[in-house]
Design a protein around this motif. Structure first.
Motif, short mmCIF file in Angstrom:
data_model
loop_
_atom_site.label_atom_id
_atom_site.label_comp_id
_atom_site.label_asym_id
_atom_site.label_seq_id
_atom_site.Cartn_x
_atom_site.Cartn_y
_atom_site.Cartn_z
N GLN A 1 -23.30 4.05 29.91
CA GLN A 1 -22.94 5.24 30.67
C GLN A 1 -21.43 5.23 30.90
N VAL A 2 -20.80 6.35 30.53
CA VAL A 2 -19.36 6.46 30.68
C VAL A 2 -19.03 6.84 32.12
N GLN A 3 -18.06 6.13 32.68
CA GLN A 3 -17.59 6.48 34.03
C GLN A 3 -16.07 6.43 34.06
N SER A 25 -15.06 2.87 32.38
CA SER A 25 -16.10 1.94 31.93
C SER A 25 -17.04 2.68 30.99
N GLY A 26 -17.70 1.92 30.12
CA GLY A 26 -18.65 2.52 29.20
C GLY A 26 -18.05 3.10 27.95
N TYR A 103 -14.29 12.82 27.96
CA TYR A 103 -14.94 12.45 29.21
C TYR A 103 -14.02 12.79 30.38
#
Length: 114
Positions: A1-3, A25-26, A103
């Motif tokens: 999971q991208v954060q 992250s991710g 993102y």
């Protein structure tokens, strides 16, 4: 999971400084161009600054000489140092990561007011 998690926003008087940070992250941070966008009420989101993996930076004309973007590939963070802030810098600032996909962070409010 991208954060992408931003921090460091707040309220400051004109002429003051703020430092925004974004922890990613991710994603494979090292291959993403990282950037900061902002959106003021009633206006479109605009690119403030970006920094490629090769170290090439790009700035919005109105922030040149006042803002500095940097990245730490070891810590997966990107920072926006904002100096000599003006009321027109008031906006929600968003962290952005771009490679094959794009993102966004959740945004952090920056308010410049006397």
């Amino acid at each position: 999971q991208v954060q992408l998690v931003e921090s460091g926003g707040g309220s400051v008087q004109p002429g003051g400084s703020l430092r925004l940070s974004c922890a990613a992250s991710g994603i494979n941070f090292n291959i993403h161009t990282m950037g900061w966008y902002r959106q003021a009420p009633g206006k479109q989101r605009e690119l403030v600054a970006s920094l490629s993996t090769a170290g090439n930076s790009n700035y919005l004309d109105s922030v040149k000489g006042r803002f500095t973007i940097s990245r730490d590939n070891a810590k997966n963070t990107v920072t926006l140092q904002m100096n000599s802030l003006k009321p027109e810098d008031t906006a929600v600032y968003y962290c952005n990561a771009r490679w094959l996909s794009t993102y966004w962070g959740q945004g952090t409010q920056v308010t410049v007011s006397s």
